[in-house]
Design a protein around this motif. Structure first.
Motif, short mmCIF file in Angstrom:
data_model
loop_
_atom_site.label_atom_id
_atom_site.label_comp_id
_atom_site.label_asym_id
_atom_site.label_seq_id
_atom_site.Cartn_x
_atom_site.Cartn_y
_atom_site.Cartn_z
N PHE A 69 0.82 -1.20 0.00
CA PHE A 69 0.00 0.00 0.00
C PHE A 69 0.86 1.26 0.00
O PHE A 69 2.02 1.25 0.38
CB PHE A 69 -0.94 0.03 1.21
N MET A 70 0.24 2.36 -0.44
CA MET A 70 0.84 3.69 -0.34
C MET A 70 0.16 4.41 0.81
O MET A 70 -1.04 4.27 1.03
CB MET A 70 0.63 4.47 -1.65
N LYS A 71 0.93 5.17 1.57
CA LYS A 71 0.38 5.93 2.69
C LYS A 71 0.62 7.41 2.44
O LYS A 71 1.75 7.83 2.16
CB LYS A 71 1.04 5.49 4.00
N ASP A 72 -0.45 8.22 2.54
CA ASP A 72 -0.29 9.65 2.30
C ASP A 72 0.09 10.39 3.59
O ASP A 72 0.32 9.76 4.64
CB ASP A 72 -1.55 10.24 1.65
N GLU A 73 0.14 11.72 3.51
CA GLU A 73 0.58 12.52 4.65
C GLU A 73 -0.37 12.44 5.84
O GLU A 73 0.00 12.75 6.98
CB GLU A 73 0.74 13.99 4.22
N ASN A 74 -1.61 12.01 5.59
CA ASN A 74 -2.60 11.87 6.66
C ASN A 74 -2.71 10.42 7.14
O ASN A 74 -3.66 10.05 7.83
CB ASN A 74 -3.97 12.36 6.19
N ASP A 75 -1.73 9.60 6.74
CA ASP A 75 -1.67 8.18 7.09
C ASP A 75 -2.83 7.36 6.52
O ASP A 75 -3.14 6.28 7.01
CB ASP A 75 -1.62 7.98 8.62
N LYS A 76 -3.46 7.88 5.48
CA LYS A 76 -4.49 7.10 4.79
C LYS A 76 -3.82 6.14 3.83
O LYS A 76 -2.88 6.50 3.12
CB LYS A 76 -5.44 8.03 4.03
N GLU A 77 -4.30 4.90 3.80
CA GLU A 77 -3.68 3.87 2.97
C GLU A 77 -4.44 3.69 1.66
O GLU A 77 -5.67 3.72 1.61
CB GLU A 77 -3.65 2.53 3.73
N TYR A 78 -3.66 3.48 0.58
CA TYR A 78 -4.20 3.21 -0.74
C TYR A 78 -3.55 1.93 -1.26
O TYR A 78 -2.32 1.86 -1.36
CB TYR A 78 -3.90 4.36 -1.71
N PRO A 79 -4.31 0.89 -1.57
CA PRO A 79 -3.72 -0.37 -2.01
C PRO A 79 -3.00 -0.26 -3.35
O PRO A 79 -3.43 0.50 -4.22
CB PRO A 79 -4.92 -1.32 -2.11
N ILE A 80 -1.93 -1.01 -3.49
CA ILE A 80 -1.18 -1.08 -4.75
C ILE A 80 -1.84 -2.12 -5.65
O ILE A 80 -2.13 -3.24 -5.21
CB ILE A 80 0.28 -1.47 -4.50
#
Length: 328
Positions: A47-58
């Motif tokens: 996963f990718m994690k943004d600056e707000n610690d929200k996860e986005y699956p690869i």
């Protein structure tokens, strides 16, 4: 701006170190040229994690992510994963298939250098000094007497494919050999038993920089423990002297061998190799093609003394990787 996936984590106990290395890479990428993304690769999920610690699956089909209505595809991957699957060629082969540039050496060279037996065999062929060693696999019947007759005591028992000194034992007496072998087999199904080399241990960083192979200032390692094990490396139980206090003649000899090893292994990107200096001669131990980049790691300290910034190094690594992929 180029979109850069800084991959970190991994499938081994080295993942904690990798997270620190990835953080350093992410923080030091020039924001005027690169748009970095923190990408975490673990056995259970990518996963990718943004600056707000929200996860986005690869999406593993093409190594992309969906953020809202946008689909992000990366221009290059900066590999900061120590151990499998980032240092043994697995991820490199995956990115090769997807035609995505990645930092470091090619997948076949990563696989070969991560395998101690393959690496030692090749370097011996080119005349590089190494310790006397024996290779064993899990299904092999072995004779302790024959092993010790060849390697002697004390000796080291090591997993064949493992980093950060995980699973390594120094054996002083025959009665302790079996347990050391058992411990190493917990980390890998193949192991190496090596003779002990009496000398001074050094670590040498070598990398491609602006179309030139550079050897960094040498670091001498003096461990408080019996050898430079995991605790010594990451818990401050070692003294690391950079630059090492050798005569210029011996320094030149070490740097010459380090550059030869880099060339013989056909490497690109950054690397850090360990040697034992015995009577002024370097004996090769092992090489890391994804060395630690955390604040406590040896490689960044060597860079600092050489006057090379992390930002410049990372920029060079990314641009070189993109150009290399274009030529294929």
């Amino acid at each position: 701006m180029k979109k850069i996936a800084v991959i970190m984590g991994g499938y081994t106990k080295e993942s904690a170190i990798s997270l620190e290395s990835g953080k350093v890479v992410y923080e030091n990428l020039c924001r005027k040229e690169f748009e970095p993304y923190k990408v975490y690769i673990f056995k259970e999920k990518w996963f990718m994690k943004d600056e707000n610690d929200k996860e986005y699956p690869i999406d593993k089909c093409d190594f992309s992510i969906n953020v809202g209505i946008s689909r992000i595809q990366f221009d290059c991957v900066f590999n900061a994963i120590h151990g499998t699957p980032g240092e043994d060629g697995i991820l490199q082969a995956y990115f090769e298939l997807l035609n995505i540039p990645y930092t470091g050496c090619n997948f076949n060279h990563a696989n070969m250098t991560f395998n101690k037996m393959y690496c030692l065999t090749l370097l011996k062929h080119f005349g590089i000094n190494t310790a006397v060693s024996i290779f064993l696999n899990r299904n092999q019947i072995f004779c302790e007497e024959k092993i010790l007759k060849k390697v002697g005591l004390p000796c080291f028992v090591k997993p064949n494919r493992s980093g950060s000194s995980l699973g390594i034992s120094k054996v002083y007496e025959k009665k302790d050999l079996f347990n050391a072998v058992k411990k190493a087999f917990k980390e890998d199904e193949e192991i190496i038993i090596e003779s002990f080399l009496e000398g001074r241990e050094v670590s040498v960083g070598v990398f491609s920089f602006k179309n030139e192979i550079l050897v960094l200032p040498i670091t001498e390692i003096i461990s408080q423990n019996d050898f430079f094990d995991f605790e010594s490396k990451y818990s401050g139980k070692s003294q690391e002297i950079t630059p090492a206090k050798f005569s210029q003649k011996i320094k030149n000899r070490i740097q010459k061998v380090a550059k030869k090893v880099y060339n013989y292994l056909n490497l690109s990107g950054i690397s850090r190799a360990e040697y034992i200096i015995v009577n002024g001669k370097p004996f090769f131990l092992e090489i890391n093609t994804v060395p630690g980049l955390s604040e406590e790691s040896i490689f960044p300290k060597q860079l600092k003394i050489a006057g090379i910034s992390l930002s410049d190094l990372f920029k060079n690594s990314i641009n070189y990787s993109i150009e290399k992929m274009k030529k294929k």
